[in-house]
Write a protein that holds these residues in place. Structure first.
Motif, mmCIF file in Angstrom:
data_model
loop_
_atom_site.group_PDB
_atom_site.id
_atom_site.type_symbol
_atom_site.label_atom_id
_atom_site.label_comp_id
_atom_site.label_asym_id
_atom_site.label_seq_id
_atom_site.Cartn_x
_atom_site.Cartn_y
_atom_site.Cartn_z
ATOM 1 N N SER A 9 0.810 -1.219 0.000
ATOM 2 C CA SER A 9 0.000 0.000 0.000
ATOM 3 C C SER A 9 0.839 1.262 0.000
ATOM 4 C CB SER A 9 -0.959 0.002 1.195
ATOM 5 O OG SER A 9 -0.245 0.023 2.411
ATOM 6 N N ALA A 10 1.950 1.267 0.731
ATOM 7 C CA ALA A 10 2.776 2.480 0.777
ATOM 8 C C ALA A 10 3.336 2.810 -0.599
ATOM 9 C CB ALA A 10 3.910 2.311 1.786
ATOM 10 N N ARG A 11 3.792 1.790 -1.316
ATOM 11 C CA ARG A 11 4.320 2.020 -2.666
ATOM 12 C C ARG A 11 3.213 2.559 -3.575
ATOM 13 N NH1 ARG A 11 6.368 -2.977 -0.997
ATOM 14 N NH2 ARG A 11 8.637 -3.062 -0.817
ATOM 15 N N LEU A 12 2.035 1.974 -3.448
ATOM 16 C CA LEU A 12 0.914 2.358 -4.294
ATOM 17 C C LEU A 12 0.467 3.786 -3.993
ATOM 18 C CD1 LEU A 12 -0.996 1.194 -6.445
ATOM 19 C CD2 LEU A 12 -2.488 0.424 -4.599
ATOM 20 N N VAL A 13 0.241 4.082 -2.710
ATOM 21 C CA VAL A 13 -0.208 5.420 -2.336
ATOM 22 C C VAL A 13 0.863 6.454 -2.662
ATOM 23 C CG1 VAL A 13 -0.903 6.891 -0.407
ATOM 24 C CG2 VAL A 13 -1.774 4.562 -0.562
ATOM 25 N N GLY A 14 2.128 6.123 -2.438
ATOM 26 C CA GLY A 14 3.198 7.061 -2.754
ATOM 27 C C GLY A 14 3.250 7.412 -4.225
ATOM 28 N N ALA A 15 3.196 6.386 -5.077
ATOM 29 C CA ALA A 15 3.235 6.629 -6.519
ATOM 30 C C ALA A 15 2.023 7.432 -6.974
ATOM 31 C CB ALA A 15 3.300 5.307 -7.268
ATOM 32 N N THR A 17 0.184 9.453 -5.169
ATOM 33 C CA THR A 17 0.280 10.826 -4.661
ATOM 34 C C THR A 17 1.165 11.664 -5.554
ATOM 35 O OG1 THR A 17 -0.077 10.106 -2.367
ATOM 36 C CG2 THR A 17 0.948 12.251 -2.683
ATOM 37 N N ARG A 18 2.287 11.071 -5.994
ATOM 38 C CA ARG A 18 3.171 11.808 -6.908
ATOM 39 C C ARG A 18 2.467 12.115 -8.210
ATOM 40 N NH1 ARG A 18 5.454 9.652 -10.741
ATOM 41 N NH2 ARG A 18 5.527 7.578 -9.829
ATOM 42 N N MET A 19 1.671 11.172 -8.705
ATOM 43 C CA MET A 19 1.025 11.347 -9.999
ATOM 44 C C MET A 19 -0.143 12.324 -9.928
ATOM 45 S SD MET A 19 1.138 7.305 -11.006
ATOM 46 C CE MET A 19 0.112 7.448 -12.460
ATOM 47 N N THR A 20 -0.924 12.253 -8.826
ATOM 48 C CA THR A 20 -2.122 13.090 -8.738
ATOM 49 C C THR A 20 -1.911 14.356 -7.924
ATOM 50 O OG1 THR A 20 -2.901 11.996 -6.707
ATOM 51 C CG2 THR A 20 -3.561 11.021 -8.813
ATOM 52 N N ARG A 21 -0.832 14.369 -7.108
ATOM 53 C CA ARG A 21 -0.551 15.486 -6.201
ATOM 54 C C ARG A 21 -1.704 15.728 -5.233
ATOM 55 N NH1 ARG A 21 2.488 19.905 -10.175
ATOM 56 N NH2 ARG A 21 4.043 18.460 -10.975
ATOM 57 N N ASP A 22 -2.344 14.656 -4.827
ATOM 58 C CA ASP A 22 -3.503 14.742 -3.934
ATOM 59 C C ASP A 22 -3.512 13.493 -3.059
ATOM 60 O OD1 ASP A 22 -6.074 14.564 -2.782
ATOM 61 O OD2 ASP A 22 -6.956 15.740 -4.408
ATOM 62 N N VAL A 23 -3.159 13.666 -1.775
ATOM 63 C CA VAL A 23 -3.068 12.518 -0.868
ATOM 64 C C VAL A 23 -4.408 11.822 -0.731
ATOM 65 C CG1 VAL A 23 -2.622 11.809 1.519
ATOM 66 C CG2 VAL A 23 -1.137 13.487 0.424
ATOM 67 N N ALA A 26 -5.225 9.915 -3.883
ATOM 68 C CA ALA A 26 -4.326 8.770 -4.019
ATOM 69 C C ALA A 26 -4.782 7.617 -3.122
ATOM 70 C CB ALA A 26 -2.903 9.180 -3.665
ATOM 71 N N GLU A 27 -5.155 7.942 -1.896
ATOM 72 C CA GLU A 27 -5.606 6.892 -0.984
ATOM 73 C C GLU A 27 -6.919 6.282 -1.465
ATOM 74 O OE1 GLU A 27 -5.980 6.053 3.799
ATOM 75 O OE2 GLU A 27 -6.146 8.110 3.062
ATOM 76 N N ASP A 28 -7.819 7.117 -1.974
ATOM 77 C CA ASP A 28 -9.094 6.603 -2.503
ATOM 78 C C ASP A 28 -8.858 5.645 -3.668
ATOM 79 O OD1 ASP A 28 -10.561 8.008 -0.649
ATOM 80 O OD2 ASP A 28 -11.076 9.655 -2.003
#
Length: 418
Positions: A9-15, A17-23, A26-28
């Motif tokens: 999950s951390a890798r997924l949410v991190g990537a 977040t970088r792509m969407t610039r919206d935490v 990204a989590e959703d």
């Protein structure tokens, strides 16, 4: 599947977040991918590369989201890194490998983002467990003995704060990076301590919380292998965490360090902790500065290498605490230094160190009184020891700790030579 999810999950949410610039988004998207996996994998089987499947699914959901948004063209172009996709029906998100040097960099960025200085320490801990640890809001709430609604509000406020300060998923540099790294380690250590000895509640420990902090420490060490303090933190948590199984008797009563059955300590965690500490020592030998986590890990290592409690080199532990007291002066260090000096040089030496500690600096804590009771007991001053343990028991909010303190008070009250 949940264990695999937490690992990815951390890798997924991190990537994302970088792509969407919206935490939040990204989590959703990451959660949507998990729901899709839970729906499809039982029918189709787990794919050969679950991580890639989750990432592909999340990116597709992200594209769908932006297609529905008014800012379709701008956002799709941003996700595509200006590769000429116009946002039409054929729009797609490119592979993550095309967008980042190493996917692990996104995890490290996410850890630092979760520990942004604009957040309170409590919010940093909650957000780190949520975004990096992959824990649910309910799990985090249970760990910190609060309601799910309260914890949800705390996490939501933290995300809004990050948005309001326009926090970027970029690795800080220079002095800011050093300061933020300290915050990251402090949050992980806070989480571990709450799991290792709970502040309040019926359970003396919350092993799941301590284990999650250890996992985060390992992750941070993998991502910053040249930082001796990061390695020191991992070593400390490995060595202390190795004692978990021995810290409770079969009937659930807490067992203090010197009474523990050391054959129940986790040998793999001990070996891992000692190996990581040696790596940190090699870095220190080259002149790289070390700090409090390295020193505390060195102390924990002295316990780990002693086959029996009576084999412990308390003289070296006392010397290490003297160094730690200079590096990070504070009441908790002084109380532990009193314990070490009491073991190494006799209870009166420990009481002399403890006498200089202002209990008012630890309001509501039973620590000073509990250690005073222990030292008084060792000095043969049993009536005073009983009183100290009773007073300490009245202060603690942890039921397991209270039971231990009251038992020690009763033992001192029953001494015929008091």
């Amino acid at each position: 599947m949940i264990a695999a999810w937490r690992a990815e999950s951390a890798r997924l949410v991190g990537a994302l977040t970088r792509m969407t610039r919206d935490v939040d988004l990204a989590e959703d998207l990451a959660q949507d991918a998990l729901v899709a996996a839970l729906e499809q994998w039982p029918r189709t089987g787990i794919p050969d590369n679950p991580s890639a499947w989750l990432m592909t699914t999340a990116k597709r959901r992200g594209v769908d989201h932006f297609r529905r948004a008014e800012t379709l063209r701008r956002k799709v172009a941003e996700l595509q890194h200006d590769r000429g996709v116009s946002g039409g029906e054929e729009a797609h998100v490119p592979d993550l490998d095309d967008q980042v040097d190493h996917i692990e960099d996104d995890v490290l960025r996410l850890v630092f983002l979760s520990c942004h200085p604009a957040l309170t320490p409590e919010s940093r801990a909650a957000l780190t467990l949520r975004l990096v640890g992959g824990l649910t809001t309910a799990e985090i709430a249970r760990g910190f003995l609060t309601s799910e609604a309260t914890m949800g509000q705390r996490i939501s406020r933290a995300k809004k704060t990050l948005a309001s300060v326009r926090a970027e998923l970029e690795m800080p540099t220079g002095e800011e990076r050093a300061a933020r790294l300290d915050d990251v380690m402090a949050v992980i250590y806070l989480i571990f301590n709450e799991g290792y000895t709970a502040t309040s509640g019926a359970d003396w420990m919350r092993p799941d919380l301590a284990a999650e902090a250890t996992r985060l420490a390992r992750m941070l060490a993998d991502l910053a292998p040249d930082e001796p303090e990061v390695l020191g933190l991992q070593a400390l948590l490995e060595l202390q965490g190795s004692r978990t199984a021995a810290r409770l008797s079969p009937d659930g009563t807490p067992v203090l360090l010197e009474a523990q059955d050391r054959t129940r300590w986790d040998p793999l965690m001990v070996r891992r902790g000692l190996a990581v500490l040696r790596a940190a020592s090699r870095l220190a030998a080259t002149g790289t500065p070390v700090g409090t986590y390295f020193l505390q890990a060195s102390i924990a290592a002295e316990h780990a290498v002693a086959a029996r409690a009576e084999d412990t080199d308390w003289g070296r532990i006392a010397a290490l605490y003297d160094v730690l007291a200079q590096a990070a002066p504070g009441p908790v260090v002084e109380v532990n230094r009193a314990v070490a000096h009491g073991r190494a040089h006799g209870p009166e030496a420990g009481l002399a160190v403890l006498a200089a500690v202002d209990a008012a600096e630890l309001p509501g804590s039973p620590l000073v009184l509990a250690v005073r009771g222990d030292l008084l007991e060792r000095a043969g001053r049993f009536a005073e020891a009983e009183a100290a343990f009773v007073e300490a028991a009245a202060l603690t909010r942890n039921e397991g700790e209270r039971a231990v303190l009251l038992l020690r008070a009763q033992e001192n009250a029953a001494r015929p030579d008091r």
